[in-house]
Design an enzyme around this catalytic site. Structure first.
Site, PDB file in Angstrom:
ATOM      1  N   ASP A  19      15.294  -0.807   4.398  1.00 60.96           N
ATOM      2  CA  ASP A  19      16.529  -0.059   4.675  1.00 60.96           C
ATOM      3  C   ASP A  19      16.732   1.055   3.645  1.00 60.96           C
ATOM      4  O   ASP A  19      17.188   2.160   3.984  1.00 60.96           O
ATOM      5  CB  ASP A  19      17.734  -1.010   4.673  1.00 60.96           C
ATOM      6  CG  ASP A  19      17.613  -2.050   5.770  1.00 60.96           C
ATOM      7  OD1 ASP A  19      17.028  -1.738   6.813  1.00 60.96           O
ATOM      8  OD2 ASP A  19      18.095  -3.183   5.566  1.00 60.96           O
ATOM      9  N   GLU A  46       0.815  -1.232   0.000  1.00 60.92           N
ATOM     10  CA  GLU A  46       0.000   0.000   0.000  1.00 60.92           C
ATOM     11  C   GLU A  46       0.840   1.270   0.000  1.00 60.92           C
ATOM     12  O   GLU A  46       0.329   2.355  -0.258  1.00 60.92           O
ATOM     13  CB  GLU A  46      -0.869   0.043   1.255  1.00 60.92           C
ATOM     14  CG  GLU A  46      -2.228  -0.564   1.086  1.00 60.92           C
ATOM     15  CD  GLU A  46      -3.087  -0.267   2.307  1.00 60.92           C
ATOM     16  OE1 GLU A  46      -2.981   0.835   2.887  1.00 60.92           O
ATOM     17  OE2 GLU A  46      -3.836  -1.164   2.685  1.00 60.92           O
TER      18      GLU A  46
HETATM   19  O1  RIB Z   1      16.863  -5.371   6.493  1.00 63.82           O
HETATM   20  C1  RIB Z   1      17.571  -6.384   5.827  1.00 63.82           C
HETATM   21  C2  RIB Z   1      18.760  -6.783   6.653  1.00 63.82           C
HETATM   22  O2  RIB Z   1      18.301  -7.390   7.837  1.00 63.82           O
HETATM   23  C3  RIB Z   1      19.638  -7.800   5.996  1.00 63.82           C
HETATM   24  O3  RIB Z   1      20.653  -7.231   5.205  1.00 63.82           O
HETATM   25  C4  RIB Z   1      20.171  -8.609   7.163  1.00 63.82           C
HETATM   26  O4  RIB Z   1      21.534  -8.431   7.402  1.00 63.82           O
HETATM   27  C5  RIB Z   1      19.323  -8.195   8.353  1.00 63.82           C
HETATM   28  O5  RIB Z   1      20.044  -7.387   9.204  1.00 63.82           O
END
Ligand code: RIB
Length: 297
Positions: free
Chosen positions: A245, A216
């Protein structure tokens, strides 16, 4: 672009591909094995750097081959690794990742990431003073996250917290967070499963929670408490590892823009990141992000 200080984990990702996830007690044959640089801290540092931010990383690796390789890789990205400490007698953090289609399941062994100390943060006081924004996750000890939050406040710097992997957080820590970026599940965990409905929680903290909501997109409450929605950018997903990330690195890189624009750029960067294997491989450069958005305008 912002000067970003990232305090967080540095892992080697050990990735297997399998047609399906094994059940408890079951063995399945996989198709391939690869290693990729990872760790939520390192991933977010790389994402912010590729988007043009100046990035300094504070973290720990072990005195092993993974530690050497990962520190060199961060430096090769142009990240300042002066405050990455090599810890004797401890192994570098690893994440064992099983991929099935674009879905993943992950087990993280923190290793050296849990050797991050307050003394190491004290030694990096200048990095706090130089930063425009401080970014942290929860793959390092929670007591250290508290210290990071206090230092960011002492230096008058915005403190961004990606509460992953989620645990219950104290009111004191939550009050120090400038912007928190959970998904819906993490939001509930952070508030001990006791935050009522997520819309109400977002409204109670205007512009202080930017919540991802899977396919979403993302949600936040604006200054008037109105819920605002940024739809996701549809792409063909190859590997979703590191999408969150990339989203967080982008928020830090574009810090200072209006929240709606930050959400748009972060969702677009996150979408691009899933189009290649490995947490960091698909993270876009600024130019790639701009051309992706241009094609969709
Ligand atoms: O968010 C992904 C990450 O979560 C991976 O790269 C792994 O290392 C874990 O920390």
């Amino acid at each position: 672009m912002a000067r970003v200080l990232v305090i967080g984990s540095i892992n080697m990702d050990l990735v297997v591909n399998a047609a399906r996830f094994p059940g408890p007690g079951e063995t399945v044959l996989g198709q391939s094995f690869s290693t990729f640089p990872g760790g939520k801290g390192a991933n977010q540092a790389v994402a912010a750097k590729r988007l043009g931010a100046d990035v300094t990383m504070i973290g720990c690796v072990g005195d092993d081959a993974f530690g050497t390789q990962l520190t060199e890789q961060l430096a090769n990205e142009g990240i300042d690794t002066r405050f990455v400490r090599r810890v004797p007698g401890v192994s570098t953090g690893v994440a064992t990742i099983t991929l099935s289609g674009a879905e993943n399941s992950i087990v993280v062994v923190p290793g050296a990431n849990h050797a991050l100390t307050e003394a190491q943060l004290d030694a990096a006081e200048a990095a706090f003073a130089d930063a425009d924004v401080v970014l942290c996750q929860l793959e390092i000890p929670l007591a250290i996250v508290d210290v990071v939050a206090r230092k960011a406040a002492a230096h008058g710097k915005p403190f961004l917290l990606n509460p992953a992997p989620a645990v219950v957080l104290s009111d004191e820590l939550l009050d120090r967070v400038t912007l928190m970026t959970p998904n819906e599940h993490e939001l509930a965990l952070v508030y001990a499963g006791d935050c009522g409905d997520w819309q109400a929680t977002l409204r109670s903290r205007p512009q202080r929670i930017l919540m991802t909501h899977g396919a979403e997109g993302a949600w936040f409450a604006d200054a008037d408490g109105q819920l605002r929605h940024q739809p996701a950018f549809p792409v063909e997903a190859v590997d979703t590892t590191g999408a969150g990330d990339t989203f967080n690195g982008a928020i830090a890189a574009f810090w200072g823009l209006p929240m709606a624009e930050i959400a748009r750029l972060a969702c677009a960067a996150g979408a691009l990141s899933v189009t290649r294997s490995g947490a960091q491989s698909g993270m876009p450069t600024r130019a790639q992000l701009e051309s992706f958005l241009f094609e969709r305008s």
